[in-house]
Design a protein around this motif. Structure first.
Motif, PDB file in Angstrom:
ATOM      1  N   ILE A 278       0.845  -1.210   0.000  1.00  0.00           N
ATOM      2  CA  ILE A 278       0.000   0.000   0.000  1.00  0.00           C
ATOM      3  C   ILE A 278       0.876   1.254   0.000  1.00  0.00           C
ATOM      4  O   ILE A 278       0.636   2.210  -0.734  1.00  0.00           O
ATOM      5  N   ASP A 279       1.946   1.241   0.825  1.00  0.00           N
ATOM      6  CA  ASP A 279       2.856   2.386   0.862  1.00  0.00           C
ATOM      7  C   ASP A 279       3.520   2.601  -0.507  1.00  0.00           C
ATOM      8  O   ASP A 279       3.673   3.745  -0.978  1.00  0.00           O
ATOM      9  N   LYS A 280       3.903   1.490  -1.160  1.00  0.00           N
ATOM     10  CA  LYS A 280       4.526   1.584  -2.486  1.00  0.00           C
ATOM     11  C   LYS A 280       3.557   2.169  -3.510  1.00  0.00           C
ATOM     12  O   LYS A 280       3.914   3.017  -4.338  1.00  0.00           O
ATOM     13  N   LEU A 281       2.284   1.703  -3.448  1.00  0.00           N
ATOM     14  CA  LEU A 281       1.280   2.209  -4.389  1.00  0.00           C
ATOM     15  C   LEU A 281       1.004   3.693  -4.149  1.00  0.00           C
ATOM     16  O   LEU A 281       0.796   4.466  -5.088  1.00  0.00           O
ATOM     17  N   HIS A 282       1.002   4.101  -2.885  1.00  0.00           N
ATOM     18  CA  HIS A 282       0.813   5.520  -2.586  1.00  0.00           C
ATOM     19  C   HIS A 282       1.922   6.356  -3.225  1.00  0.00           C
ATOM     20  O   HIS A 282       1.674   7.429  -3.791  1.00  0.00           O
ATOM     21  N   ALA A 283       3.171   5.845  -3.139  1.00  0.00           N
ATOM     22  CA  ALA A 283       4.300   6.570  -3.729  1.00  0.00           C
ATOM     23  C   ALA A 283       4.173   6.649  -5.247  1.00  0.00           C
ATOM     24  O   ALA A 283       4.391   7.701  -5.871  1.00  0.00           O
ATOM     25  N   GLU A 284       3.786   5.507  -5.894  1.00  0.00           N
ATOM     26  CA  GLU A 284       3.616   5.499  -7.359  1.00  0.00           C
ATOM     27  C   GLU A 284       2.482   6.432  -7.768  1.00  0.00           C
ATOM     28  O   GLU A 284       2.545   7.120  -8.800  1.00  0.00           O
ATOM     29  N   LEU A 285       1.409   6.444  -6.972  1.00  0.00           N
ATOM     30  CA  LEU A 285       0.272   7.307  -7.274  1.00  0.00           C
ATOM     31  C   LEU A 285       0.689   8.780  -7.220  1.00  0.00           C
ATOM     32  O   LEU A 285       0.288   9.586  -8.060  1.00  0.00           O
ATOM     33  N   ALA A 286       1.507   9.139  -6.261  1.00  0.00           N
ATOM     34  CA  ALA A 286       1.972  10.528  -6.136  1.00  0.00           C
ATOM     35  C   ALA A 286       2.819  10.922  -7.340  1.00  0.00           C
ATOM     36  O   ALA A 286       2.690  12.028  -7.886  1.00  0.00           O
ATOM     37  N   ILE A 287       3.700   9.987  -7.791  1.00  0.00           N
ATOM     38  CA  ILE A 287       4.539  10.268  -8.967  1.00  0.00           C
ATOM     39  C   ILE A 287       3.676  10.440 -10.216  1.00  0.00           C
ATOM     40  O   ILE A 287       3.875  11.351 -11.018  1.00  0.00           O
ATOM     41  N   ALA A 288       2.675   9.556 -10.401  1.00  0.00           N
ATOM     42  CA  ALA A 288       1.796   9.626 -11.571  1.00  0.00           C
ATOM     43  C   ALA A 288       1.024  10.941 -11.590  1.00  0.00           C
ATOM     44  O   ALA A 288       0.851  11.576 -12.633  1.00  0.00           O
ATOM     45  N   LYS A 289       0.540  11.367 -10.392  1.00  0.00           N
ATOM     46  CA  LYS A 289      -0.193  12.640 -10.319  1.00  0.00           C
ATOM     47  C   LYS A 289       0.723  13.815 -10.665  1.00  0.00           C
ATOM     48  O   LYS A 289       0.306  14.778 -11.320  1.00  0.00           O
ATOM     49  N   LYS A 290       1.989  13.732 -10.237  1.00  0.00           N
ATOM     50  CA  LYS A 290       2.947  14.795 -10.570  1.00  0.00           C
ATOM     51  C   LYS A 290       3.174  14.891 -12.065  1.00  0.00           C
ATOM     52  O   LYS A 290       3.185  15.971 -12.648  1.00  0.00           O
ATOM     53  N   HIS A 291       3.351  13.682 -12.729  1.00  0.00           N
ATOM     54  CA  HIS A 291       3.524  13.670 -14.198  1.00  0.00           C
ATOM     55  C   HIS A 291       2.304  14.252 -14.887  1.00  0.00           C
ATOM     56  O   HIS A 291       2.407  15.003 -15.869  1.00  0.00           O
ATOM     57  N   ALA A 292       1.122  13.906 -14.412  1.00  0.00           N
ATOM     58  CA  ALA A 292      -0.103  14.402 -15.041  1.00  0.00           C
ATOM     59  C   ALA A 292      -0.174  15.919 -14.931  1.00  0.00           C
ATOM     60  O   ALA A 292      -0.565  16.617 -15.864  1.00  0.00           O
ATOM     61  N   THR A 293       0.211  16.462 -13.764  1.00  0.00           N
ATOM     62  CA  THR A 293       0.196  17.925 -13.583  1.00  0.00           C
ATOM     63  C   THR A 293       1.160  18.605 -14.545  1.00  0.00           C
ATOM     64  O   THR A 293       0.841  19.637 -15.145  1.00  0.00           O
ATOM     65  N   GLU A 294       2.355  18.006 -14.718  1.00  0.00           N
ATOM     66  CA  GLU A 294       3.337  18.583 -15.654  1.00  0.00           C
ATOM     67  C   GLU A 294       2.815  18.566 -17.079  1.00  0.00           C
ATOM     68  O   GLU A 294       2.999  19.518 -17.839  1.00  0.00           O
ATOM     69  N   ARG A 295       2.138  17.444 -17.478  1.00  0.00           N
ATOM     70  CA  ARG A 295       1.590  17.361 -18.842  1.00  0.00           C
ATOM     71  C   ARG A 295       0.517  18.433 -19.052  1.00  0.00           C
ATOM     72  O   ARG A 295       0.413  19.042 -20.111  1.00  0.00           O
ATOM     73  N   LEU A 296      -0.317  18.645 -18.045  1.00  0.00           N
ATOM     74  CA  LEU A 296      -1.374  19.668 -18.157  1.00  0.00           C
ATOM     75  C   LEU A 296      -0.767  21.052 -18.344  1.00  0.00           C
ATOM     76  O   LEU A 296      -1.276  21.872 -19.124  1.00  0.00           O
ATOM     77  N   LYS A 297       0.343  21.343 -17.637  1.00  0.00           N
ATOM     78  CA  LYS A 297       1.011  22.639 -17.809  1.00  0.00           C
ATOM     79  C   LYS A 297       1.543  22.792 -19.227  1.00  0.00           C
ATOM     80  O   LYS A 297       1.428  23.849 -19.844  1.00  0.00           O
ATOM     81  N   LYS A 298       2.151  21.692 -19.778  1.00  0.00           N
ATOM     82  CA  LYS A 298       2.674  21.749 -21.154  1.00  0.00           C
ATOM     83  C   LYS A 298       1.561  21.975 -22.160  1.00  0.00           C
ATOM     84  O   LYS A 298       1.706  22.729 -23.118  1.00  0.00           O
ATOM     85  N   ILE A 299       0.434  21.282 -21.945  1.00  0.00           N
ATOM     86  CA  ILE A 299      -0.702  21.440 -22.871  1.00  0.00           C
ATOM     87  C   ILE A 299      -1.218  22.870 -22.825  1.00  0.00           C
ATOM     88  O   ILE A 299      -1.543  23.477 -23.850  1.00  0.00           O
TER      89      ILE A 299
END
Length: 344
Positions: A278-299
């Motif tokens: 669960i802790d590992k998935l929380h960390a991966e989820l945080a990274i994925a959300k960060k990537h999504a935010t960066e993509r939205l800024k680029k768009i």
């Protein structure tokens, strides 16, 4: 024209005499004509190593077509003449022959053009628009930064386009009319150049599409991870519930304590493993959300850039419309002059 081209491709070359002085401004030249006699003459007149003459009947698809030659050889075509008879009342058929055509996209692909510093001259009056559309659909039109094309003010062959239809197509594909030339007002040569902003706009749109696809993939990944996390949390709750049951039974059933203790240890170990996952998935989820935010800024940045490009393109299109109005005025003046000279 001061520009120097990597490759000049002349389709329907005929005598390659009009437009004039174009063969000298290219590093390589390919001249194409359906008539054997025209190709023989071209090879005789242009024996330089850089000039390649090919006999081909070009069309949208490969087919057996009836090619008609006329006493005005530059009018030879596969389509029946219509308005051309008005311009040349003495036009007569001299020969007919069935020839297997070569798809224009296959032919252009065989040239292995690189970059887009290439010049296309299209002098196939009955099908020039269809051939240009085929190049556009095949992703080959923008291999050419400049295009010369000839067409009638009125349709000259059955289903043939007018110069206005050609201008509309090329404008919609990012080309701007630079000048109109030629001695015959009924058959003007139109010279187009690729709008320099067009490729920038296309690249921005492609980047935007790629980022959008990546964002969609990240969104799907997030949903998958959230579902997996939810399942693990449920398993954890179930394990804790079972642990409480086992602990209760342990205090009540002393005789069966040993097997219950073993089972409890297994459940505790499983709960510990689930907590780590669960802790590992929380960390991966945080990274994925960060990537999504960066993509939205680029768009968002790309959308602002696209709006600026659209505004610049609107200015260029207005300039194109002004040029078209000037051309129409020139054609009207030519018609007035013709009337003055032709009126007895």
């Amino acid at each position: 024209m001061n520009k120097y081209f990597s490759h000049l491709v002349w389709l329907g070359a005929g005598t390659a005499s009009e437009p004039t002085s174009l063969l000298e401004i290219a590093e390589r030249v390919t001249l194409v004509d359906a008539r054997e006699s025209a190709c023989l003459l071209l090879r005789k007149q242009h024996s330089q190593e850089k000039v390649d003459v090919q006999q081909r009947l070009l069309a949208v698809d490969s087919a057996r077509l009836e090619f008609t030659e006329y006493n005005l050889i530059e009018c030879s075509a596969v389509s029946p003449v219509t308005g051309l008879k008005t311009i040349y009342p003495g036009l007569k058929t001299t020969n007919k022959e069935r020839i297997t055509s070569t798809p224009v996209t296959d032919f252009i692909a065989s040239l292995m053009l690189s970059g887009n510093n290439n010049l296309l001259i299209m002098d196939i009056l009955d099908s020039n628009l269809a051939l240009l559309e085929s190049l556009g659909q095949g992703g080959q039109l923008h291999l050419f930064s400049d295009i010369y094309v000839q067409a009638g003010v009125e349709p000259l062959y059955e289903s043939a386009p007018t110069n206005n239809e050609l201008m509309l197509f090329l404008q919609q594909n990012g080309y701007l009319l630079q000048q109109t030339s030629g001695d015959d007002p009924d058959l003007p040569w139109l010279n187009f150049s690729l709008n320099p902003l067009w490729q920038t706009l296309e690249q921005s749109q492609q980047t935007n599409e790629i980022l959008t696809r990546e964002l969609n993939s990240l969104s799907e990944l997030l949903l998958s991870k959230e579902a997996e996390l939810s399942n693990l949390l449920q398993e954890r709750d179930d394990a804790l519930a079972q642990l409480l049951v086992f602990q209760s039974k342990k205090s009540q059933a002393v005789d069966n304590a040993e097997p219950l203790i073993d089972n409890t240890a297994q459940q505790e170990a499983k709960a510990g493993r689930n907590a780590e996952l669960i802790d590992k998935l929380h960390a991966e989820l945080a990274i994925a959300k960060k990537h999504a935010t960066e993509r939205l800024k680029k768009i968002d940045q790309l959308e602002k850039s696209n709006r600026k490009l659209d505004e610049a393109n609107t200015v260029l299109i207005n300039h194109q419309k002004a040029l078209k109005q000037e051309m129409l005025k020139a054609e009207a003046q030519i018609n007035i002059i013709k009337d003055l000279f032709l009126t007895p």
